[in-house]
Design an enzyme around this catalytic site. Sequence first.
Site, short mmCIF file in Angstrom:
data_model
loop_
_atom_site.label_atom_id
_atom_site.label_comp_id
_atom_site.label_asym_id
_atom_site.label_seq_id
_atom_site.Cartn_x
_atom_site.Cartn_y
_atom_site.Cartn_z
CB SER A 15 -0.91 0.09 1.44
OG SER A 15 -0.16 -0.03 2.56
CG ASP A 58 9.38 -9.18 11.22
OD1 ASP A 58 9.67 -7.83 10.80
OD2 ASP A 58 8.85 -9.39 12.44
CB ILE A 59 11.20 -5.97 6.56
CG1 ILE A 59 10.59 -5.03 7.44
CG2 ILE A 59 10.42 -6.26 5.30
CD1 ILE A 59 10.62 -3.53 6.84
CG ASN A 85 7.97 2.61 1.12
OD1 ASN A 85 7.78 3.81 1.48
ND2 ASN A 85 6.88 1.65 1.46
CE1 TYR A 160 8.03 7.30 10.35
CE2 TYR A 160 8.10 9.69 10.99
CZ TYR A 160 7.84 8.48 10.02
OH TYR A 160 7.75 8.96 8.68
CE LYS A 164 10.49 6.80 8.27
NZ LYS A 164 10.65 5.68 7.24
#
Length: 248
Positions: A15, A58-59, A85, A160, A164
């Site tokens: 998505s 699961d990455i 991503n 987060y 990032k």
Amino acid sequence: MRFSKEVAIITGAASGIGQAVAIQLASEGAYVVLVDLNSCEKTIQQLNGADYLECLGDIRDKEFVQATVARTIEKFGEVHILVNNAGTCSRLDLEDMTLDQWDRDMDTNLKATFLFSQACVYPHMKDAGYGRIVNISSISGINGGVVSGGEKNGRSGPAYSASKGGVIALTRWVAKEVGKYGITCNSVAPGAVLTGITAGVAYDTSAQVIDRMGEPNDIAEAVLYFANRKAGYATSQVLKVDGGYSIG
């Protein structure tokens, strides 16, 4: 067809931004490897017959990452493009942040970027003498969190923002390491974009130069620039795609 017969691994392809990237790459001739925890069926339906491989798992799991790259090589023989991503975003403040939430964001956003980059570069991109790595970071990784309202808490949380920011630092480190192999590594830093992560969050875009929320295709266009062969002299860059949010 900028990406004719090139092989691209895209995480978070079910998505949002990952889906848009996969569809655009496939529309320009790429073979796409769709990686997600959830089914990528909605993405597959929009590939218009392009060849693909779906890898669900699961990455954050090194074994899954290595198996995904191995399956890619088995099916397509090589990997040219990696788009890191997939991400999660907790919105708890510092006082309420739990270790589980911290680990979830750090592992999904930063650890997985490291794992996939390592697995694609060594030995595959290195041996081929070519590769394009594009990492999705965030404006939050630059300014410490975008303020928002709505039904969810204020700005993106500390985990987060830290993860990032880490993606940006990792991008620059990897770029310095892999340039000698003909590999570039860049990052796209979105502002507020209409995806599942921003559902239920209200952003005031009136102060932006472009007064609207971003859309996944806005980010995908930037990704495709860094991913194409003609962008071979751009590396270690962080491209802000935020409607001008960060200007003032």
